[in-house]
Design an enzyme around this catalytic site. Structure first.
Site, short mmCIF file in Angstrom:
data_model
loop_
_atom_site.label_atom_id
_atom_site.label_comp_id
_atom_site.label_asym_id
_atom_site.label_seq_id
_atom_site.Cartn_x
_atom_site.Cartn_y
_atom_site.Cartn_z
CG LEU A 61 -1.97 -1.04 1.40
CD1 LEU A 61 -2.64 -0.89 2.75
CD2 LEU A 61 -2.99 -0.95 0.28
CG ASP A 62 0.22 4.59 -2.67
OD1 ASP A 62 0.93 3.76 -3.26
OD2 ASP A 62 -0.59 5.34 -3.25
CG MET A 63 4.38 6.47 3.95
SD MET A 63 5.82 7.56 3.92
CE MET A 63 5.08 9.06 3.24
#
Length: 217
Positions: A61-63
């Site tokens: 997942l994106d940060m």
């Protein structure tokens, strides 16, 4: 460049656990895997491996995105789980709050994406050389007073930043998006995007596994 300041580690938020698989609720602001450079080691996989040394991450997942992340336990389960993602046998649903009121109750966004290399990690729509990218959406609630829409997003493909770019391309960026949000960036303290549901055949038993992690917003 803004310094990496991961959220404090107050213990893993385990959504599911067995001898073959872990599902963890990743907090917003935490990298999924180590970043490049000094001070970028603190990440979801490192925190999980401190308690489960055999855990191997199969997707990211994106940060800035919170929610469900799956980790396999051991190399064989990792191979099987990775195959499920590669063959699109994992159904993913996200919850987002976007700027403006979407006109249609449901629809698809079919826009090819590619890395905007001079401005990486940004991605962009490119009809000439972009990779096919498809997102399905369904409106859950419109809030005209706040000029926002609560929307369920189901990515059919899994391109980097796909949901963020697709919603921005519709003219409805996700609130708090510091890459694609424009004026919507300042409308939330974090990116209002959360990996809410995962449904997949269990990599060991093949039984259908449905996981849910309620959004924190």
């Amino acid at each position: 460049m803004v310094a990496y300041c991961p959220p404090p580690h107050s213990g893993l938020d385990l959504v599911y656990q067995d001898d073959y698989l872990l599902a963890v609720n990743k907090p917003a602001g935490l990298l999924s895997v180590p970043g490049r450079g000094a001070g970028m080691d603190d990440c979801l996989v490192a925190r999980v491996q401190a308690e489960f040394p055999d855990a191997l991450i199969a997707h990211r997942l994106d940060m800035s995105t919170s929610g469900l992340l799956l980790l396999a336990r051991g190399a064989e389960m990792h191979r099987r789980l990775s195959k499920l993602f590669e063959t699109r046998q994992v159904e993913k649903r996200y919850l987002a709050v976007v700027a403006g009121c979407l006109a249609n109750d449901a629809g698809e966004i079919d826009l090819p994406l590619i890395c905007d290399w001079p401005n990486r990690p940004r991605q962009m729509v490119d009809f000439a050389i972009g990779k096919p990218s498809l997102t399905q959406y369904r409106v859950l609630e419109r809030n005209p007073a706040q000029d926002t829409t609560r929307v369920e997003l189901a990515p059919v493909t899994g391109r980097s930043h796909q949901l963020r770019v697709h919603m921005a391309s519709l003219g409805h960026p996700i609130l708090g998006d510091d890459l694609y949000g424009g004026a919507a960036t300042e409308r939330a303290e974090r990116l209002l995007l959360h990996a809410m549901d995962l449904c997949l055949p269990h990599p060991s038993t093949a039984a259908l596994l449905s996981l849910h992690c309620p959004p924190p917003f």
